[in-house]
Design a protein around this motif. Structure first.
Motif, PDB file in Angstrom:
ATOM      1  N   GLN A   1      12.450   6.244 -24.922  1.00 53.67           N
ATOM      2  CA  GLN A   1      12.699   5.012 -24.190  1.00 53.67           C
ATOM      3  C   GLN A   1      12.277   5.189 -22.726  1.00 53.67           C
ATOM      4  OE1 GLN A   1      13.747   2.235 -25.951  1.00 53.67           O
ATOM      5  NE2 GLN A   1      13.415   3.703 -27.617  1.00 53.67           N
ATOM      6  N   VAL A   2      11.874   4.106 -22.091  1.00 50.87           N
ATOM      7  CA  VAL A   2      11.351   4.195 -20.730  1.00 50.87           C
ATOM      8  C   VAL A   2      12.337   4.893 -19.799  1.00 50.87           C
ATOM      9  CG1 VAL A   2      10.637   2.855 -18.703  1.00 50.87           C
ATOM     10  CG2 VAL A   2       9.862   2.184 -20.989  1.00 50.87           C
TER      11      VAL A   2
ATOM     12  N   THR B   1      12.278   8.727 -19.937  1.00 53.35           N
ATOM     13  CA  THR B   1      11.098   9.515 -19.566  1.00 53.35           C
ATOM     14  C   THR B   1      11.343  10.358 -18.316  1.00 53.35           C
ATOM     15  OG1 THR B   1      10.174   7.649 -18.314  1.00 53.35           O
ATOM     16  CG2 THR B   1       9.471   7.901 -20.620  1.00 53.35           C
TER      17      THR B   1
ATOM     18  N   GLU C   1       6.392   8.005 -25.268  1.00 52.09           N
ATOM     19  CA  GLU C   1       6.842   6.625 -25.202  1.00 52.09           C
ATOM     20  C   GLU C   1       5.786   5.691 -25.793  1.00 52.09           C
ATOM     21  OE1 GLU C   1       4.264   7.389 -21.780  1.00 52.09           O
ATOM     22  OE2 GLU C   1       5.999   8.465 -22.598  1.00 52.09           O
TER      23      GLU C   1
ATOM     24  N   CYS D   1       3.870   4.447 -18.464  1.00 48.60           N
ATOM     25  CA  CYS D   1       4.469   5.660 -17.903  1.00 48.60           C
ATOM     26  C   CYS D   1       3.414   6.714 -17.593  1.00 48.60           C
ATOM     27  CB  CYS D   1       5.513   6.234 -18.858  1.00 48.60           C
ATOM     28  SG  CYS D   1       7.039   5.276 -18.941  1.00 48.60           S
TER      29      CYS D   1
ATOM     30  N   PHE E   1      10.310  -1.876 -14.248  1.00 48.00           N
ATOM     31  CA  PHE E   1       9.809  -0.779 -15.062  1.00 48.00           C
ATOM     32  C   PHE E   1       9.825   0.531 -14.270  1.00 48.00           C
ATOM     33  CE2 PHE E   1       6.787   1.931 -17.153  1.00 48.00           C
ATOM     34  CZ  PHE E   1       6.890   1.609 -18.504  1.00 48.00           C
TER      35      PHE E   1
ATOM     36  N   ALA F   1      11.828   4.113 -15.103  1.00 46.20           N
ATOM     37  CA  ALA F   1      11.097   5.335 -15.436  1.00 46.20           C
ATOM     38  C   ALA F   1      11.174   6.415 -14.362  1.00 46.20           C
ATOM     39  CB  ALA F   1       9.629   4.998 -15.705  1.00 46.20           C
TER      40      ALA F   1
END
Length: 381
Positions: free
Chosen positions: A181-182, A185, A208, A213, A288, A292
């Motif tokens: 999952q983001v 990471t 991912e 990413c 996002f 991350a």
């Protein structure tokens, strides 16, 4: 190649065993990876009896992704011989690509070394195999080493082994969760690695879905980028869902080269949003990036990795039968994927010298009940 002298980002298409055990499919994948513009294609090599205990190979494998009724049958179906890998190396080089492979054990490493590869990859599950790390450090072969399922103490210990031997290595941040999952990471570990190991090129091996990413990893200073590659994400096999298809990986390569052409790397965390927006790398970057690239502390084994660690993590096992009262010597211990899991492989040095409290058999995992609790010696460095 000299890993420590890498100038541009080195992009690896990890074919692994996504070839479905078919060498012609593997060649098609190499050709598509070449057309996408990657630098390297990478496969995997295992000697199953060296990597797994007999009980681990006999473990039932009832899964939609299985190519056999046991895990051993499944792995044998997908395994290429060293002669087949040599054929694929020749084909990859005819396509203008560097060819490499992961070595999952000493036997496989020695076979791959005979192919005169420009580097050999060490996967996350093998990085805590301390006797294996000491052996390969002396082989004068460049190594790319992933660090999923490992804590910071183990990573530091392994890096010291390679630095003491003056081994040319690159170190990859990795999370062994499929898919990752983001928010798991934890890309800020790339920046942490760059500070801790300033003389070593740092990279990222991602599991991912998507390539966003991977772009962030490059912006944060990753010099090696490894992503699983497939011709069809819907194929049978657990790695396909986390893989990039030809269109995806071509887009990733294009974006990596765009970043290199237009950005002074690495980018500071506070500037990531501006750079991603300016280059239009991907949509909706604000949330996002926060998911991350949040702050991190010491490297640890992440909760999302525990399933993979239970399935494929390495344990100490007995390399011969021993009688109660004998003290363990180095030659009494091996490192394998065992069923059940035993004492983690990174505790190899701590187990040596311990007295066995019962009769034990070859290939059985070393359990805490066999040798008692003990304080580890490597700790946090």
């Amino acid at each position: 190649m000299k890993l420590k002298s890498l100038q541009s980002v080195f992009v690896i298409a990890e074919i692994g065993q996504n070839h479905q055990g078919n060498i012609e499919v593997a060649k098609d994948m190499i050709l598509e990876a070449s057309r996408a513009g990657v630098d390297c294609v990478k496969f995997q090599k295992s000697c199953l009896e060296e990597k797994f205990t007999k009980k681990a190979l006999a473990r039932a494998y009832n899964s939609p992704n299985s190519f056999g009724s046991t895990y051993g049958e499944h792995k044998r179906f997908l395994e290429f011989s060293i002669e087949q890998l040599k054929e694929l190396k020749d084909y990859a080089e005819s396509c203008g690509l560097i060819f490499s492979s992961s070595a999952m054990d000493k036997v496989s490493f020695d076979e791959l070394k005979q192919l005169d590869l420009q580097f050999i990859k060490i996967g996350s599950g093998d990085t805590n195999n301390i006797p294996f790390m000491r052996y390969i450090a002396q082989q004068n072969v460049p190594l790319i080493v992933s660090t999923g399922m490992q804590n910071e103490s183990t990573v530091r210990k392994v890096v010291k082994i390679f630095e003491d031997a003056n081994t040319d290595i690159a170190l990859l941040h990795c999370v062994s969760s499929y898919p990752t999952q983001v928010e798991d990471t934890q890309l800020s570990h790339i920046s942490r690695y760059r500070k801790l190991f300033s003389n070593i090129p740092i990279g990222y091996s991602g599991h991912e879905i998507g390539w966003e990413c991977s772009c962030l990893a490059v912006l944060m200073g990753a010099k090696v980028l490894e992503r699983h590659f497939t011709l069809d994400k819907n194929q049978k096999g657990s790695d396909h869902i986390v893989s990039l298809d030809p269109r995806d990986i071509a887009s990733l390569v294009e974006k990596v080269r765009l970043i290199e052409k237009n950005v002074q790397l690495p980018v500071m965390p506070d500037d990531l949003l501006d750079v991603v927006t300016k280059l239009n790398l991907f949509e909706n970057p604000q949330g996002f990036i926060g998911r991350a690239c949040g702050p991190v502390g010491r490297k640890s084994i992440f909760p999302c990795e525990l399933m993979c660690k239970h399935k494929l993590g390495k344990s100490l096992v007995y390399s011969r039968d021993l009688r109660k009262g004998q003290r363990l010597e180095e030659l009494d211990l091996s490192v394998k994927v065992s069923e059940p899991n035993g004492i983690p492989a990174e505790l190899f040095d701590d187990a040596v010298g311990k007295e066995v409290k019962r009769d034990v058999c070859y290939d059985d995992p070393v359990m805490e009940s066999d040798i008692g609790q003990f304080e580890t010696t490597h700790g946090d460095l």
